[in-house]
Design an enzyme around this catalytic site. Sequence first.
Site, PDB file in Angstrom:
ATOM      1  N   HIS A   1       0.734  -1.179  -0.166  1.00 52.93           N
ATOM      2  CA  HIS A   1      -0.017  -0.012  -0.103  1.00 52.93           C
ATOM      3  C   HIS A   1       0.840   1.262  -0.076  1.00 52.93           C
ATOM      4  CE1 HIS A   1      -3.279   2.488   1.919  1.00 52.93           C
ATOM      5  NE2 HIS A   1      -3.918   2.045   0.801  1.00 52.93           N
TER       6      HIS A   1
ATOM      7  N   LYS B   1       3.382   4.612  -1.079  1.00 55.37           N
ATOM      8  CA  LYS B   1       3.305   5.431  -2.113  1.00 55.37           C
ATOM      9  C   LYS B   1       4.472   6.081  -2.088  1.00 55.37           C
ATOM     10  CE  LYS B   1      -1.254   4.825  -1.621  1.00 55.37           C
ATOM     11  NZ  LYS B   1      -1.930   4.340  -0.219  1.00 55.37           N
TER      12      LYS B   1
ATOM     13  N   ASP C   1      16.637  10.788  -8.039  1.00 55.72           N
ATOM     14  CA  ASP C   1      18.132  11.027  -7.850  1.00 55.72           C
ATOM     15  C   ASP C   1      18.628  11.150  -6.410  1.00 55.72           C
ATOM     16  OD1 ASP C   1      18.445  11.490 -10.587  1.00 55.72           O
ATOM     17  OD2 ASP C   1      18.296  13.666 -10.590  1.00 55.72           O
TER      18      ASP C   1
ATOM     19  N   HIS D   1      -9.052  11.795   2.327  1.00 59.48           N
ATOM     20  CA  HIS D   1      -8.639  10.367   2.280  1.00 59.48           C
ATOM     21  C   HIS D   1      -7.117  10.382   3.133  1.00 59.48           C
ATOM     22  CE1 HIS D   1      -6.109   7.260  -0.256  1.00 59.48           C
ATOM     23  NE2 HIS D   1      -7.350   6.543   0.306  1.00 59.48           N
TER      24      HIS D   1
ATOM     25  N   LYS E   1      -4.276  10.838   5.795  1.00 62.94           N
ATOM     26  CA  LYS E   1      -3.741   9.979   6.895  1.00 62.94           C
ATOM     27  C   LYS E   1      -2.868  10.815   7.679  1.00 62.94           C
ATOM     28  CE  LYS E   1      -3.870   6.797   2.882  1.00 62.94           C
ATOM     29  NZ  LYS E   1      -5.223   6.425   3.162  1.00 62.94           N
TER      30      LYS E   1
ATOM     31  N   ASP F   1      -0.133  17.643  20.013  1.00 65.18           N
ATOM     32  CA  ASP F   1       0.265  18.646  20.879  1.00 65.18           C
ATOM     33  C   ASP F   1       1.152  19.618  19.989  1.00 65.18           C
ATOM     34  OD1 ASP F   1      -1.106  17.532  23.066  1.00 65.18           O
ATOM     35  OD2 ASP F   1       0.879  16.943  24.048  1.00 65.18           O
TER      36      ASP F   1
END
EC number: 2.7.8.-
Length: 484
Positions: free
Chosen positions: A225, A227, A232, A402, A404, A409
């Site tokens: 999952h 990404k 370079d 979507h 995450k 704090d």
Amino acid sequence: MNWTSIAINIGIVLYILTILAIIYTIILENRNPVRTLAWILVLVLVPGIGLFFYIYFGMNYRKIKMFSMKGLGDFKWLQYMSEDQKQRIKKAELLKKEDMEAVKPLMTLLLNNSKALLSRNNTIEILNNGEATFGSIFKAIAKAKKYIHLEYYIIDKGELGEKLKELLITKAKEGVEVRVIYDDVGSWKLPKRYIKEMKAAGIQIFPFLPVRFPLFTNKVNYRNHRKIVVVDGDTGFIGGLNFADRYLHGLPGIGIWRDTHLKVKGEAVTSLQVVFLFDWYFVRQELLLNKTEYLPNKKVDGNVVVQTVASGPDSDWTSIQQAYFTLINMAKKYVFISTPYFMPGETTINSLKTAAMSGVDVRIMIPYKSDSLLTHWCTRSYVEELLEAGVRVFQYRKGFNHSKVIVMDGLVSSVGTANMDIRSFEQNFEVNLIIYDRNVSRQLGSDFLDDLKGSSEISIHRWKFRPKRDKIRESLARLFAPLL
């Protein structure tokens, strides 16, 4: 008795012996007693189907070490570096003294559970939508001189997919090394023609854990999952956006796609590179981790401290789940959580309820509309117990959120690929950045509060009187939480 009857009887005996062996194995694994009993009942009461479900969804690959760092094993240098950094943490060398004392437990935890190395000289740019994210990624790829490493759960046909393909082909023809990993299940709509064109241009592109139907394999439930983009060794990207048009234009009936991605420069890019190269070895059996050109460890004029944590069935611990748990328990003032799918398991939900009941301002943002009906109803099934404990729950209404993201704090934050659900914690290969920086964390917190303006807060009084049919849907969906 004819030979057919004898064969049937032998088959029945072998099946019973197989079930007994599996039950014996499950008991010795010392799982949660409720889950252990549940699997035993399924195996005994639903012959055939129960065995099928256990093989594909119930086997604990972390326990049996099926992946075992995906065939590569631990590197001694990684062990050495993590031990060295533990000593630096003890000496409080990375942050201001007061900040260092607050985050020591989390830093040490991640060095122990996943050897998640810390890096100090970094800059981070927050990208809050598809237009900003893909524009920045394409710009970085266009400037590539040596290599492009790209790893995605979903690469789909369409506007974005075509633009990515054409740009990568152009760079490959210029002599730039291009390596691509795509998840075979997440990218199942990707045409063979697409892959052939890339290979013909000299691009090395491979699927992660390929699944070929009808030869159904037990790897279908363990997906990559992640990404990741590394250009370079200088620029990296990580976050929630895949290469599919809905991440840019949204979905009909749901609206625009709200997501969070990060552009990273500095030493943390090397850590993202390490994650990619481990996965590359797994799909290609080509060892690049011992080549210095792929691990440049470039420093920039920035002081953002970052820890890159990878998690999956190849690790001994549920690293990201433990990170989330620790972040929540460390909070003294507030915890802001944005997640599209909320199916966290008992441990995490108890930490949220405990924090809220201890006076911490715990706010969770979930979508009002989802791209998956089953996960939508399952997420809703957790809302009432959160509200009863004092957790504030908001539904995002300006499209589909979507992101995450966790902010604690205004001191520590987490952005990456892992949702707050059992699949992300235990089954998927995921990667997150834990960011120890007040400026970045405050900006992420500010973005969260901006998103609240487009959200509605759920009232416990109204929620308790929602339609009974909704409660039934939620309860039924929750039964599938470990599989979603």
